[in-house]
Design an enzyme around this catalytic site. Structure first.
Site, PDB file in Angstrom:
ATOM      1  CB  VAL A   9     -11.005  -5.161  -5.819  1.00  0.00           C
ATOM      2  CG1 VAL A   9     -10.713  -5.542  -4.379  1.00  0.00           C
ATOM      3  CG2 VAL A   9     -11.810  -3.872  -5.869  1.00  0.00           C
ATOM      4  CB  CYS A  10      -5.841  -7.617  -6.384  1.00  0.00           C
ATOM      5  SG  CYS A  10      -4.496  -6.529  -5.970  1.00  0.00           S
ATOM      6  CB  ALA A  11      -4.921 -10.026  -1.983  1.00  0.00           C
ATOM      7  CB  ALA A  41      -9.742  -6.632  -0.712  1.00  0.00           C
TER       8      ALA A  41
END
Length: 105
Positions: A9-11, A41
């Site tokens: 998960v990243c921005a 996210a």
């Protein structure tokens, strides 16, 4: 279906795409059957429900979500080491994810 499913998960879901590629190459080299994918996210909750990952790895930029996810999922959740992430060390991140899965069994 793969033996292990690893969710990153990243921005925005973009910066982890290269990490996913590096991790997939490392898994292939080691003969590990793993599904590895990244998501933003904002889409993470839906992906957890539909993909049923074995481990959730958070990009350093969303490390603030750690406690939130640890409180609502029953799988291991960890923040990817910032140096490994920055240097795109897919093998090290894969090894950490696999270790977390094994420890949870």
């Amino acid at each position: 279906m793969a033996d292990k499913t690893i969710m990153l998960v990243c921005a925005a879901g973009m910066s982890t795409s290269l990490m996913v590629s590096k991790m997939q190459n490392a898994a292939k080299d080691k003969g590990i059957d793993a599904e590895i994918f990244a998501t933003a996210a904002s889409d993470a909750d839906e992906k957890i429900n539909t993909e049923n990952p074995d481990v959730l790895m958070l990009g350093p930029q969303v490390s603030y979500l750690l406690k939130d996810y640890q409180g609502k999922v029953d799988i291991p959740v960890e923040v990817i080491n910032m140096q490994d992430y920055g240097m795109m060390r897919g093998e090290k991140v894969l090894d950490e994810a696999l270790k977390l899965i094994d420890e949870a069994k």
